[in-house]
Design a protein around this motif. Structure first.
Motif, mmCIF file in Angstrom:
data_model
loop_
_atom_site.group_PDB
_atom_site.id
_atom_site.type_symbol
_atom_site.label_atom_id
_atom_site.label_comp_id
_atom_site.label_asym_id
_atom_site.label_seq_id
_atom_site.Cartn_x
_atom_site.Cartn_y
_atom_site.Cartn_z
ATOM 1 N N VAL A 1 0.874 -1.062 -0.134
ATOM 2 C CA VAL A 1 0.353 0.090 -0.279
ATOM 3 C C VAL A 1 0.983 1.048 0.212
ATOM 4 O O VAL A 1 2.459 1.359 0.328
ATOM 5 C CB VAL A 1 -0.940 -0.003 1.096
ATOM 6 N N GLY A 2 0.334 2.710 0.519
ATOM 7 C CA GLY A 2 1.014 3.928 -0.179
ATOM 8 C C GLY A 2 1.605 3.593 1.363
ATOM 9 O O GLY A 2 3.008 4.330 0.994
ATOM 10 N N ALA A 3 1.439 2.976 2.267
ATOM 11 C CA ALA A 3 2.376 3.680 3.648
ATOM 12 C C ALA A 3 1.468 2.756 4.553
ATOM 13 O O ALA A 3 0.500 2.949 4.159
ATOM 14 C CB ALA A 3 2.798 5.030 4.186
ATOM 15 N N VAL A 4 2.171 2.298 5.854
ATOM 16 C CA VAL A 4 1.440 1.717 7.232
ATOM 17 C C VAL A 4 2.555 2.754 8.250
ATOM 18 O O VAL A 4 3.433 2.903 8.520
ATOM 19 C CB VAL A 4 2.387 0.276 7.608
ATOM 20 N N ILE A 5 1.346 2.729 9.096
ATOM 21 C CA ILE A 5 1.133 3.121 10.421
ATOM 22 C C ILE A 5 1.065 2.408 11.647
ATOM 23 O O ILE A 5 -0.177 1.767 11.549
ATOM 24 C CB ILE A 5 0.877 4.617 10.368
ATOM 25 N N LEU A 6 1.856 2.134 12.696
ATOM 26 C CA LEU A 6 1.562 1.057 13.090
ATOM 27 C C LEU A 6 1.936 1.743 15.034
ATOM 28 O O LEU A 6 2.931 2.616 15.178
ATOM 29 C CB LEU A 6 2.704 0.315 13.241
ATOM 30 N N HIS A 7 0.780 2.425 15.652
ATOM 31 C CA HIS A 7 0.598 3.134 16.706
ATOM 32 C C HIS A 7 0.555 2.609 17.774
ATOM 33 O O HIS A 7 -0.715 1.695 17.955
ATOM 34 C CB HIS A 7 -0.192 4.100 16.593
ATOM 35 N N SER A 8 1.445 2.616 18.537
ATOM 36 C CA SER A 8 1.487 1.528 19.614
ATOM 37 C C SER A 8 1.575 -0.271 19.090
ATOM 38 O O SER A 8 0.600 -0.592 20.279
ATOM 39 C CB SER A 8 0.620 1.621 20.601
ATOM 40 N N PRO A 9 1.987 -0.463 18.962
ATOM 41 C CA PRO A 9 2.179 -1.789 18.154
ATOM 42 C C PRO A 9 2.912 -3.219 19.328
ATOM 43 O O PRO A 9 3.627 -2.384 19.692
ATOM 44 C CB PRO A 9 2.355 -1.828 17.088
ATOM 45 N N LEU A 10 2.160 -4.316 19.665
ATOM 46 C CA LEU A 10 2.335 -5.047 20.022
ATOM 47 C C LEU A 10 3.358 -5.998 19.475
ATOM 48 O O LEU A 10 2.169 -6.458 17.936
ATOM 49 C CB LEU A 10 1.314 -5.740 21.164
ATOM 50 N N MET A 11 4.061 -7.300 19.770
ATOM 51 C CA MET A 11 4.543 -8.734 19.644
ATOM 52 C C MET A 11 3.900 -9.327 19.327
ATOM 53 O O MET A 11 3.623 -9.547 17.868
ATOM 54 C CB MET A 11 5.735 -8.434 19.911
ATOM 55 N N SER A 12 3.348 -10.221 19.978
ATOM 56 C CA SER A 12 2.045 -10.727 19.795
ATOM 57 C C SER A 12 2.124 -10.986 21.561
ATOM 58 O O SER A 12 2.291 -10.451 22.728
ATOM 59 C CB SER A 12 2.978 -12.193 20.087
ATOM 60 N N GLY A 13 0.548 -11.522 21.531
ATOM 61 C CA GLY A 13 -0.141 -12.004 22.608
ATOM 62 C C GLY A 13 -0.005 -11.862 24.155
ATOM 63 O O GLY A 13 0.419 -11.302 25.168
ATOM 64 N N MET A 14 0.991 -13.459 24.110
ATOM 65 C CA MET A 14 2.148 -13.633 25.058
ATOM 66 C C MET A 14 3.199 -12.974 25.684
ATOM 67 O O MET A 14 3.360 -12.792 26.676
ATOM 68 C CB MET A 14 2.634 -14.769 25.056
ATOM 69 N N ARG A 15 4.143 -12.035 24.262
ATOM 70 C CA ARG A 15 4.846 -11.008 24.783
ATOM 71 C C ARG A 15 4.259 -9.909 25.857
ATOM 72 O O ARG A 15 5.104 -8.854 26.310
ATOM 73 C CB ARG A 15 5.828 -10.750 23.411
ATOM 74 N N VAL A 16 2.749 -9.620 25.820
ATOM 75 C CA VAL A 16 2.116 -8.462 26.387
ATOM 76 C C VAL A 16 2.297 -8.974 27.533
ATOM 77 O O VAL A 16 2.461 -8.279 29.030
ATOM 78 C CB VAL A 16 1.365 -7.690 25.298
ATOM 79 N N ALA A 17 1.112 -9.953 27.997
ATOM 80 C CA ALA A 17 0.931 -10.712 29.129
ATOM 81 C C ALA A 17 2.968 -11.301 29.714
ATOM 82 O O ALA A 17 2.563 -11.647 30.904
ATOM 83 C CB ALA A 17 -0.240 -12.166 29.114
ATOM 84 N N PHE A 18 3.238 -11.670 29.250
ATOM 85 C CA PHE A 18 4.806 -12.627 30.109
ATOM 86 C C PHE A 18 5.909 -11.765 29.457
ATOM 87 O O PHE A 18 6.292 -11.887 28.091
ATOM 88 C CB PHE A 18 4.857 -13.615 29.635
ATOM 89 N N PRO A 19 6.202 -10.979 29.591
ATOM 90 C CA PRO A 19 7.482 -9.630 28.919
ATOM 91 C C PRO A 19 8.431 -10.388 28.710
ATOM 92 O O PRO A 19 9.547 -9.890 27.544
ATOM 93 C CB PRO A 19 8.006 -8.616 30.302
ATOM 94 N N ASN A 20 8.787 -11.763 29.282
ATOM 95 C CA ASN A 20 9.849 -12.092 29.222
ATOM 96 C C ASN A 20 9.718 -13.073 27.920
ATOM 97 O O ASN A 20 10.729 -13.962 27.986
ATOM 98 C CB ASN A 20 10.461 -12.229 30.495
ATOM 99 N N THR A 21 8.656 -13.172 27.207
ATOM 100 C CA THR A 21 8.478 -13.963 26.017
ATOM 101 C C THR A 21 9.866 -14.195 25.248
ATOM 102 O O THR A 21 10.131 -12.903 24.259
ATOM 103 C CB THR A 21 7.264 -14.234 25.775
ATOM 104 N N LYS A 22 10.342 -15.089 24.923
ATOM 105 C CA LYS A 22 11.636 -14.745 24.252
ATOM 106 C C LYS A 22 11.117 -15.536 22.533
ATOM 107 O O LYS A 22 12.047 -14.961 20.962
ATOM 108 C CB LYS A 22 12.830 -15.389 23.750
ATOM 109 N N ARG A 23 10.563 -15.993 22.018
ATOM 110 C CA ARG A 23 9.725 -17.445 21.206
ATOM 111 C C ARG A 23 7.935 -16.973 20.820
ATOM 112 O O ARG A 23 7.497 -16.739 21.669
ATOM 113 C CB ARG A 23 10.192 -18.625 21.124
ATOM 114 N N THR A 24 8.005 -17.136 19.715
ATOM 115 C CA THR A 24 6.657 -17.265 19.431
ATOM 116 C C THR A 24 5.679 -18.771 19.773
ATOM 117 O O THR A 24 6.495 -19.789 18.177
ATOM 118 C CB THR A 24 5.763 -16.730 18.308
ATOM 119 N N TRP A 25 5.007 -19.442 20.209
ATOM 120 C CA TRP A 25 4.964 -20.398 20.958
ATOM 121 C C TRP A 25 2.983 -20.508 20.047
ATOM 122 O O TRP A 25 3.024 -19.698 19.773
ATOM 123 C CB TRP A 25 4.146 -20.581 22.551
ATOM 124 N N PHE A 26 2.872 -22.261 20.108
ATOM 125 C CA PHE A 26 1.548 -22.138 19.232
ATOM 126 C C PHE A 26 0.932 -21.510 19.556
ATOM 127 O O PHE A 26 0.215 -21.364 18.581
ATOM 128 C CB PHE A 26 1.983 -23.600 18.362
#
Length: 259
Positions: free
Chosen positions: A184-209
């Motif tokens: 697209v023309g452009a993308v704006i991400l305002h306060s994005p999150l990496m994943s749900g687990m990484r929000v709930a458990f900040p020390n999560t280093k990988r994406t679980w299934f």
């Protein structure tokens, strides 16, 4: 994200882990609807607001707001809003709003934003938000933005290069998903999150299934110019999320860190 105790989180993730349930518990807080779509005899919808929407403009300016329904590939009828802010606008922003708000509450902001930057605004309510049918879920988020994208492209004939995808907070999840599939023309991400687990458990280093909202794994596929905005003292989605998303973006522009 909702505040859950450690024991509640353990129960949620372990009995058994289910991404859609995790998403619903942690992410979705649909408010009471602040608007209605009232159809006339010709099927045209008028956009009616309650006092809770806190409309900041005159009644005449509501004529610039067009509301209608579209249907997702999961069968939900969702509400869409096209805010015509300028007759000379080159770009239209496809805006995926944050949590705990609906189109009624966002409508004044959309009109003000579009008028200031000379863009039209197209937005939609997620399944289960506002007058959109269905229930909020991760799968519905992706289906909702797909339906909004198709409506914007077909109903208004707007080309991808003239569309800016804007996602805020939970809205960055469907935005990244769509941007990973369309240029697209452009993308704006305002306060994005990496994943749900990484929000709930900040020390999560990988994406679980069983992780929900794995934007961190999708953002490397975003080939459009991308602006990341994040507060350095954000208490809901830690600044580290915005920083890591920025670092993973192939075509990231200079970020906007809000102190």
């Amino acid at each position: 994200m909702n505040g859950l105790s450690f024991s509640e989180l353990c129960c949620l993730f372990c009995c058994p882990p289910c991404p859609s349930r995790i998403a619903a518990k942690l992410a979705f807080l649909p408010p009471e609807p602040t608007y209605e779509f009232v159809s006339d005899e010709n099927g045209k919808c008028s956009f009616t607001l309650t006092d809770r929407a806190e409309w900041q403009y005159s009644e005449r300016e509501k004529e610039n707001v067009e509301g209608f329904y579209t249907r997702t590939n999961r069968g939900n009828r969702i509400a869409c809003l096209f805010v015509r802010c300028s007759n000379t606008a080159r770009f239209t922003i496809l805006f995926s709003h944050g949590n705990a708000v609906d189109l009624g509450q966002m409508s004044s902001f959309y009109l003000g934003l579009g008028s200031r930057i000379n863009c039209n605004i197209f937005s939609y309510d997620y399944s289960g938000y506002g007058v959109s049918a269905g229930k909020p879920s991760e799968k519905n988020l992706y289906a909702d933005i797909d339906a909004a994208w198709q409506a914007l492209r077909t109903r208004y004939g707007i080309s991808p290069e003239n569309i800016i995808l804007y996602g805020q907070s939970i809205g960055t999840v469907p935005t990244v998903d769509l941007a990973a599939r369309y240029e697209v023309g452009a993308v704006i991400l305002h306060s994005p999150l990496m994943s749900g687990m990484r929000v709930a458990f900040p020390n999560t280093k990988r994406t679980w299934f069983f992780d929900a909202f794995p934007s961190i794994d999708k953002v490397p596929k975003v080939m459009s110019p991308t602006l990341v905005i994040h507060g350095t003292e954000d208490e809901v989605i830690d600044f580290s999320h915005g920083l890591t998303i920025f670092e993973k973006c192939p075509r990231a522009v200079e970020p906007l860190w809000v102190e």
